[in-house]
Scaffold this motif. Sequence first.
Motif, PDB file in Angstrom:
ATOM      1  N   ILE A   5       0.864  -1.184   0.000  1.00 14.99           N
ATOM      2  CA  ILE A   5       0.000   0.000   0.000  1.00 14.99           C
ATOM      3  C   ILE A   5       0.898   1.231   0.000  1.00 14.99           C
ATOM      4  N   CYS A   6       0.615   2.185  -0.870  1.00 13.25           N
ATOM      5  CA  CYS A   6       1.433   3.398  -1.034  1.00 13.25           C
ATOM      6  C   CYS A   6       0.583   4.610  -0.661  1.00 13.25           C
ATOM      7  N   ILE A   7       1.028   5.352   0.336  1.00 17.00           N
ATOM      8  CA  ILE A   7       0.234   6.471   0.861  1.00 17.00           C
ATOM      9  C   ILE A   7       1.081   7.740   0.921  1.00 17.00           C
ATOM     10  N   LYS A   8       0.465   8.856   0.531  1.00 17.07           N
ATOM     11  CA  LYS A   8       1.110  10.165   0.657  1.00 17.07           C
ATOM     12  C   LYS A   8       0.655  10.822   1.953  1.00 17.07           C
ATOM     13  N   GLY A   9       1.624  11.205   2.771  1.00 17.88           N
ATOM     14  CA  GLY A   9       1.314  11.888   4.014  1.00 17.88           C
ATOM     15  C   GLY A   9       1.686  13.356   3.927  1.00 17.88           C
ATOM     16  N   VAL A  10       0.895  14.209   4.553  1.00 14.24           N
ATOM     17  CA  VAL A  10       1.121  15.657   4.500  1.00 14.24           C
ATOM     18  C   VAL A  10       1.263  16.210   5.913  1.00 14.24           C
ATOM     19  N   GLY A  11       2.284  17.022   6.098  1.00  8.51           N
ATOM     20  CA  GLY A  11       2.471  17.711   7.364  1.00  8.51           C
ATOM     21  C   GLY A  11       2.242  19.197   7.179  1.00  8.51           C
ATOM     22  N   LYS A  12       1.526  19.815   8.100  1.00  4.57           N
ATOM     23  CA  LYS A  12       1.249  21.246   8.021  1.00  4.57           C
ATOM     24  C   LYS A  12       1.534  21.895   9.370  1.00  4.57           C
ATOM     25  N   ALA A 146       0.809   9.762   7.010  1.00  3.29           N
ATOM     26  CA  ALA A 146       0.803   8.643   6.063  1.00  3.29           C
ATOM     27  C   ALA A 146       0.476   7.333   6.780  1.00  3.29           C
ATOM     28  N   LYS A 147       1.097   7.130   7.950  1.00  2.00           N
ATOM     29  CA  LYS A 147       0.859   5.891   8.683  1.00  2.00           C
ATOM     30  C   LYS A 147      -0.588   5.803   9.163  1.00  2.00           C
ATOM     31  N   SER A 148      -1.139   6.932   9.619  1.00  6.22           N
ATOM     32  CA  SER A 148      -2.534   6.940  10.085  1.00  6.22           C
ATOM     33  C   SER A 148      -3.485   6.573   8.949  1.00  6.22           C
ATOM     34  N   LYS A 149      -3.259   7.153   7.789  1.00  3.60           N
ATOM     35  CA  LYS A 149      -4.116   6.844   6.630  1.00  3.60           C
ATOM     36  C   LYS A 149      -3.975   5.381   6.219  1.00  3.60           C
ATOM     37  N   ALA A 150      -2.716   4.914   6.183  1.00  2.00           N
ATOM     38  CA  ALA A 150      -2.470   3.529   5.762  1.00  2.00           C
ATOM     39  C   ALA A 150      -3.091   2.543   6.741  1.00  2.00           C
ATOM     40  N   THR A 151      -2.980   2.843   8.046  1.00  3.55           N
ATOM     41  CA  THR A 151      -3.552   1.952   9.057  1.00  3.55           C
ATOM     42  C   THR A 151      -5.064   1.875   8.918  1.00  3.55           C
ATOM     43  N   THR A 152      -5.696   3.019   8.694  1.00  4.43           N
ATOM     44  CA  THR A 152      -7.159   3.048   8.533  1.00  4.43           C
ATOM     45  C   THR A 152      -7.592   2.243   7.320  1.00  4.43           C
ATOM     46  N   ILE A 153      -6.898   2.427   6.205  1.00  2.00           N
ATOM     47  CA  ILE A 153      -7.251   1.709   4.971  1.00  2.00           C
ATOM     48  C   ILE A 153      -7.021   0.214   5.140  1.00  2.00           C
ATOM     49  N   ALA A 154      -5.884  -0.154   5.772  1.00  2.00           N
ATOM     50  CA  ALA A 154      -5.588  -1.573   5.962  1.00  2.00           C
ATOM     51  C   ALA A 154      -6.635  -2.232   6.858  1.00  2.00           C
ATOM     52  N   ARG A 155      -6.996  -1.562   7.951  1.00  2.00           N
ATOM     53  CA  ARG A 155      -7.994  -2.116   8.878  1.00  2.00           C
ATOM     54  C   ARG A 155      -9.337  -2.297   8.183  1.00  2.00           C
ATOM     55  N   GLY A 158      -9.285  -5.367   6.072  1.00  2.00           N
ATOM     56  CA  GLY A 158      -9.084  -6.649   6.721  1.00  2.00           C
ATOM     57  C   GLY A 158      -7.659  -7.154   6.666  1.00  2.00           C
ATOM     58  N   VAL A 159      -6.690  -6.250   6.526  1.00  2.00           N
ATOM     59  CA  VAL A 159      -5.280  -6.650   6.509  1.00  2.00           C
ATOM     60  C   VAL A 159      -4.514  -5.792   7.517  1.00  2.00           C
ATOM     61  N   LYS A 160      -3.214  -6.099   7.686  1.00  2.00           N
ATOM     62  CA  LYS A 160      -2.372  -5.340   8.598  1.00  2.00           C
ATOM     63  C   LYS A 160      -1.160  -4.787   7.853  1.00  2.00           C
ATOM     64  N   LEU A 161      -0.638  -3.667   8.388  1.00  2.00           N
ATOM     65  CA  LEU A 161       0.575  -3.111   7.811  1.00  2.00           C
ATOM     66  C   LEU A 161       1.775  -3.954   8.206  1.00  2.00           C
ATOM     67  N   GLY A 162       2.660  -4.151   7.231  1.00  2.00           N
ATOM     68  CA  GLY A 162       3.904  -4.849   7.498  1.00  2.00           C
ATOM     69  C   GLY A 162       5.050  -3.860   7.581  1.00  2.00           C
ATOM     70  N   VAL A 163       6.203  -4.259   7.075  1.00  2.00           N
ATOM     71  CA  VAL A 163       7.380  -3.396   7.113  1.00  2.00           C
ATOM     72  C   VAL A 163       7.291  -2.335   6.019  1.00  2.00           C
ATOM     73  N   ILE A 164       8.024  -1.236   6.223  1.00  2.16           N
ATOM     74  CA  ILE A 164       8.090  -0.186   5.210  1.00  2.16           C
ATOM     75  C   ILE A 164       8.994  -0.653   4.064  1.00  2.16           C
ATOM     76  N   VAL A 165       8.490  -0.549   2.859  1.00  2.03           N
ATOM     77  CA  VAL A 165       9.239  -0.949   1.661  1.00  2.03           C
ATOM     78  C   VAL A 165      10.070   0.216   1.134  1.00  2.03           C
TER      79      VAL A 165
END
Length: 215
Positions: A5-12, A146-155, A158-165
């Motif tokens: 899963i590839c996610i763009k995270g934004v910091g403001k 990015a991690k928050s978005k990825a975790t929400t999408i994975a949950r 029905g899957v879990k996040l693994g290691v960062i590629v």
Amino acid sequence: MKRTICIKGVGKTSVKPDLVVVSLSLDAIDKDYAKAVEKANAQITELRDALGGAGFDKSELKTKNFSVTVKNKSVRDKDGNYKTVFEGYDCRHDLALEFDFDSARLGDALGAMSACSAHPQTDISFAVKDKNAVADKLLEDAVRDAKSKATTIARASGVKLGVIVSVEYDWRELDVMSATRYSDNCVALRAAAPVDFVPENVKASDAVTVTWELE
């Protein structure tokens, strides 16, 4: 092939500016090159002395650019034809004065310049001194986003996040200047009418793209 899963995270962020940047320009023109340079040097000396009298260290006034150009003008002769006439050599100093944000100290600087016959053109902006601290916080926030978005999408999937590629980051120069600008070329009136104001916060953002394996 592993699923990813590839996610763009934004910091403001929004940061109160703590630095005043006064940009100044001085022009000295004369048809004699040596005299033009002499006038330019005299202007700088006078400006440094004026700021020194207001409590600034003379070394705080930094030269950003110095140039000498030929100044011409176009005039029409008696036959109606235009010709180029040499006006002189234009010695231009572009300078900067930076100090901690303080409206009273800014007033002192403007007052000193108003009493200076060199009459510099000024443009005042407001920034953040510790650019690296702002940049680090933006990147940390972007990765967390990015991690928050990825975790929400994975949950939800029905899957879990693994290691960062991989982590992709498009480096760019961070702008830590406030949108507020203070321009004042009414030199003679500065000391008589000081302005009290609060500049707008510096708003900045940054982004990273993170790819995780899915379990």
